[in-house]
Design an enzyme around this catalytic site. Structure first.
Site, PDB file in Angstrom:
ATOM      1  CB  CYS A  10      -0.834   0.009   1.270  1.00 13.62           C
ATOM      2  SG  CYS A  10      -1.625  -1.577   1.594  1.00 13.62           S
TER       3      CYS A  10
ATOM      4  NE  ARG B  61       3.969   1.870  -1.805  1.00 14.95           N
ATOM      5  CZ  ARG B  61       5.176   1.351  -1.763  1.00 14.95           C
ATOM      6  NH1 ARG B  61       6.111   1.797  -2.558  1.00 14.95           N
ATOM      7  NH2 ARG B  61       5.467   0.392  -0.916  1.00 14.95           N
TER       8      ARG B  61
ATOM      9  CD1 TRP C 290      -2.933  -4.059  -5.139  1.00 17.48           C
ATOM     10  CD2 TRP C 290      -1.883  -5.509  -3.808  1.00 17.48           C
ATOM     11  NE1 TRP C 290      -2.740  -5.215  -5.846  1.00 17.48           N
ATOM     12  CE2 TRP C 290      -2.103  -6.115  -5.061  1.00 17.48           C
ATOM     13  CE3 TRP C 290      -1.240  -6.247  -2.813  1.00 17.48           C
ATOM     14  CZ2 TRP C 290      -1.695  -7.417  -5.339  1.00 17.48           C
ATOM     15  CZ3 TRP C 290      -0.836  -7.543  -3.090  1.00 17.48           C
ATOM     16  CH2 TRP C 290      -1.068  -8.109  -4.349  1.00 17.48           C
TER      17      TRP C 290
ATOM     18  CG  ASN D 228       3.294  -1.030   2.484  1.00 17.12           C
ATOM     19  OD1 ASN D 228       2.701  -2.004   2.018  1.00 17.12           O
ATOM     20  ND2 ASN D 228       4.501  -0.667   2.071  1.00 17.12           N
ATOM     21  N   GLY D 229       2.324  -3.448   4.594  1.00 18.50           N
ATOM     22  CA  GLY D 229       3.098  -4.641   4.951  1.00 18.50           C
ATOM     23  C   GLY D 229       2.163  -5.739   5.420  1.00 18.50           C
TER      24      GLY D 229
ATOM     25  CD  GLU E  78       8.903  -6.866 -19.870  1.00 20.99           C
ATOM     26  OE1 GLU E  78       8.888  -7.844 -19.100  1.00 20.99           O
ATOM     27  OE2 GLU E  78       8.471  -5.762 -19.531  1.00 20.99           O
TER      28      GLU E  78
ATOM     29  CE  LYS F  39       5.188  -5.145 -19.241  1.00 23.38           C
ATOM     30  NZ  LYS F  39       6.014  -4.972 -18.208  1.00 23.38           N
TER      31      LYS F  39
ATOM     32  CD  GLU G 223       2.235  -6.156 -16.617  1.00 23.59           C
ATOM     33  OE1 GLU G 223       2.201  -6.407 -15.409  1.00 23.59           O
ATOM     34  OE2 GLU G 223       3.258  -5.705 -17.169  1.00 23.59           O
TER      35      GLU G 223
ATOM     36  CG  HIS H 251       9.270 -30.544 -28.091  1.00 25.96           C
ATOM     37  ND1 HIS H 251       9.600 -31.806 -28.522  1.00 25.96           N
ATOM     38  CD2 HIS H 251      10.281 -29.740 -28.479  1.00 25.96           C
ATOM     39  CE1 HIS H 251      10.784 -31.770 -29.134  1.00 25.96           C
ATOM     40  NE2 HIS H 251      11.213 -30.518 -29.128  1.00 25.96           N
TER      41      HIS H 251
ATOM     42  CE  LYS I 136       6.519   0.695 -11.408  1.00 21.92           C
ATOM     43  NZ  LYS I 136       6.553   0.186 -12.786  1.00 21.92           N
TER      44      LYS I 136
HETATM   45  C1  G6P Z   1       5.390  -6.260  -9.644  1.00 20.57           C
HETATM   46  C2  G6P Z   1       5.220  -5.240 -10.749  1.00 20.57           C
HETATM   47  C3  G6P Z   1       6.088  -5.622 -11.937  1.00 20.57           C
HETATM   48  C4  G6P Z   1       7.532  -5.792 -11.509  1.00 20.57           C
HETATM   49  C5  G6P Z   1       7.663  -6.791 -10.362  1.00 20.57           C
HETATM   50  C6  G6P Z   1       9.071  -6.797  -9.779  1.00 20.57           C
HETATM   51  O1  G6P Z   1       4.851  -7.472 -10.050  1.00 20.57           O
HETATM   52  O2  G6P Z   1       3.860  -5.150 -11.141  1.00 20.57           O
HETATM   53  O3  G6P Z   1       6.004  -4.616 -12.928  1.00 20.57           O
HETATM   54  O4  G6P Z   1       8.292  -6.225 -12.588  1.00 20.57           O
HETATM   55  O5  G6P Z   1       6.773  -6.426  -9.300  1.00 20.57           O
HETATM   56  O6  G6P Z   1       9.343  -5.557  -9.221  1.00 20.57           O
HETATM   57  P1  G6P Z   1      10.788  -5.016  -8.950  1.00 20.57           P
HETATM   58  O7  G6P Z   1      10.563  -3.702  -8.255  1.00 20.57           O
HETATM   59  O8  G6P Z   1      11.468  -6.011  -8.061  1.00 20.57           O
HETATM   60  O9  G6P Z   1      11.494  -4.875 -10.233  1.00 20.57           O
END
Ligand code: G6P
Length: 605
Positions: free
Chosen positions: A2, A27, A74, A100-101, A478, A482, A485, A501, A600
């Site tokens: 959060c 967050r 969150w 947060n935590g 990657e 993208k 998500e 396979h 994030k």
């Molecule tokens: C979350 C975010 C991703 C990110 C991942 C790792 O899942 O939504 O976008 O790649 O965390 O985060 P970091 O801060 O360790 O790169």
């Protein structure tokens, strides 16, 4: 995971807190709330939903008082409801907290508190903090001491801030395994989960350490250790970020702004302090086993890194998803193991717990992160900052390309050190590497329109395949992340050679299969795979070099790319996927900056 923020000073707190909350929304954005202290009382307004909606409903902005705390959530424990929204109060309503935590022992604490006749209103783990403080007040402690004693009872992770009518000018705050920063101002002080929430108000930041507690008033702050109460000093760092840097700069979404700012962020990433890159290279070279660990996008960068280290520096490394590191390799690591952790935030719980485990076994820990003062920077023997600037879009874009570039730079230094490839190869690779920001700028101009058109087709699809070979496998990973998500369309990715396979059985008429096909040694095999897919009716999209006529003829849809060294291609070939994800999200009516169910920074395990 959060966002929390607090303000104490001479201004009205609520407007400052609201502006900060907006910046913290990345967050988490399930619910939000504010508590201020006014006329000897704690006032709380909170609800489920996003900050703007709640503000419109509950007029958060007009809450009275010059001291306050706020939270955007969150959900981890308890559904995203008004009841579970922060701030949480004690029974008397004299204390409000934001957290947060994860409080791991909250069930035991809750039971203890219920037995002592406290009544708890929410299903969160966080609420126990307010009641524990109240409990120590009941036992005769002063507020600060009661807070410290309560913190000592908590197991798990927290960044917490508290206001109380008992000390109306103060904010008490503390952290353990979750980020918390003091913003020191003239005539006010703030505390927040990250820099973005503070930069509008001040550039002077104090990064709290694990186990620190802080007492803030408008005129000053004190930091003490939670366990001993000893007063400690932490340096003030001047953070040179402008407010504009964190805002959209005319783009409709942060994500698009961040995609288009990559030429600039990549240039910044090339301005690394070379002595740290050298140190990292030296320490990597000493390892008997080298792991690259990360989560999400950062893991995908690790996959690209493993190809770069192997092919440029002739150093084999193992890319590992952070949450699998201990189960898979925990038993086999030791003093001759080197771990290079890649984490944009430097706070991802899965990464930090793997590192904590490895630290206990005397492994060498190295880091690449985007976040000054993050936990990763503190647990690493050496680290480099990727210099991408704050990334607000939940889906990582510019931080991925920077991570790959930094890894390439380290691979090059390592190649020099190990002397395993010829000088001319090193020089050639270096000149490609220095040109990456320019190549990415070209790619942005070349692909934007074709990708926007393709997005209309992709938005109609029920599944998308994205395939690559060699380092392009990391680009495909990657790209998949993208698109999945942001568009919520299931995507399938594997190294292209694996089709036969199993996965090819999913292919039927019209299924889009996107090939990442830079002009490398796998070109012939890629052509074979494209034919294989076409034969089964797939709609083939190829991302390849602009001059490759044969591939262009073969593909149903071709995305032309500028020239680049194939090993550096993830920095550039990822661009069409970022844009494809963005435009597909728009076509489907989704908010590209705030994908559902995601956050994030994942600071809980
Ligand atoms: C979350 C975010 C991703 C990110 C991942 C790792 O899942 O939504 O976008 O790649 O965390 O985060 P970091 O801060 O360790 O790169």
């Amino acid at each position: 995971m959060c966002g929390i923020v607090g303000y104490t000073g001479a201004e009205s707190a609520a407007p400052v807190l609201l502006r900060a909350l907006k910046r913290l929304e990345y967050r988490g954005y399930d619910s939000a709330g504010v508590a201020t202290v006014y006329a000897g009382e704690v006032v709380v307004r909170k609800d489920a939903g996003r900050v703007d909606e709640i503000n419109a409903r509950l007029k958060l902005e007009s809450m009275p008082g010059t001291v306050g705390i706020a939270h955007t959530r969150w959900a981890t424990h308890g559904a995203p409801t008004a009841q579970n929204a922060h701030p949480h109060t004690d029974c008397s309503g004299r204390i409000a907290i934001v957290h947060n935590g994860v409080i791991e022992n909250y069930l035991a604490l809750k039971k203890e508190l219920l037995d002592l006749d406290h009544s708890l209103a929410s299903r969160t783990d966080s609420e126990v903090v307010a009641h524990l403080v109240e409990e120590y007040l009941r036992r005769g402690e002063q507020l600060e001491q009661a807070f410290r004693k309560a913190l000592q009872r908590l197991e798990g992770s927290y960044a917490v801030a508290l206001v109380s009518s008992l000390s109306p000018e103060k904010i008490l705050a503390a952290r353990r395994e979750a980020p918390l920063i003091i913003g020191a101002g003239k005539g006010f002080n703030m505390v927040a989960s990250d820099i973005t929430a503070l930069i509008e108000m001040t550039k002077e930041m104090v990064f709290l350490h694990d186990g620190d507690m802080a007492v803030l008033t408008g005129s000053g702050y004190r930091i003490l250790r939670i366990d001993t109460g000893e007063v400690v000093e932490r340096p003030v760092k001047v953070v040179e970020l402008t407010v504009e840097m964190a805002e959209k700069q005319g783009y409709p979404h942060f994500m698009l702004k961040e995609i288009f700012e990559q030429p600039e962020t990549l240039r910044n990433s090339l301005r690394l302090q070379i002595e740290y890159v050298d140190l990292l290279a030296e320490l990597l070279d000493r390892g008997r086993t080298v792991f690259l660990i990360g989560a999400g996008t950062s893991y995908n960068a690790c996959v690209a890194g493993s190809y770069l280290f192997s092919q440029i520096a002739r150093l084999p490394t193992l890319p590992v998803i952070a949450s699998e590191f201990i189960p898979n390799y925990g038993a086999s690591i030791g003093v001759d193991t080197v771990i290079l952790a890649v984490s944009q935030s430097g706070e991802t719980a899965d990464v930090l717990s793997a590192l904590e485990y490895a630290r206990m076994r005397a492994c060498t820990i190295l880091g690449i992160t985007n976040t000054v003062g993050s936990t990763l920077t503190r647990v690493s023997r050496a680290y480099v900052l990727q210099n991408s600037g704050p990334e607000i879009g939940v889906a990582a874009t510019k931080t991925f390309t920077s991570q790959v570039l930094v890894l390439a730079k380290i691979a090059l230094r390592l190649a020099r050190l190990r002397g395993k490839i010829a000088q001319y190869e090193i020089d050639e690779f270096n000149s490609w590497l220095e040109r990456v920001p320019q190549t990415v700028a070209e790619a942005l101009t070349m692909v934007n329109e074709p990708v926007r058109r393709l997005a209309e087709r992709i938005a109609e699809s029920r599944v998308v395949f994205i395939l690559g070979r060699g380092v392009s496998y990391s680009t495909a990973l990657e790209g998949r992340l993208k698109i999945m998500e942001l568009s919520y369309i299931p995507c399938i990715t594997y190294p292209a050679g694996e089709s036969k396979h199993g996965p090819i059985s999913v292919i039927e008429g019209g299924v889009p299969v996107i090939f990442v096909a830079p002009p490398d040694e796998y070109r012939k095999q890629n052509i074979g795979s494209i034919m294989e897919m076409k034969a089964r009716g797939a709609y083939t999209v190829v991302v390849g070099d602009a001059s490759d006529q044969e591939l262009k003829q073969l593909a149903d849809y071709y995305i032309e790319m500028p020239k680049i060294h194939p090993l550096l291609s993830p920095t550039t070939y990822t661009i069409p996927f970022q844009l494809l994800a963005y435009y597909t999200a728009l076509a489907k009516g989704h908010d590209p900056d705030k994908p559902r169910n995601l956050a994030k920074s994942i600071t809980v395990p």
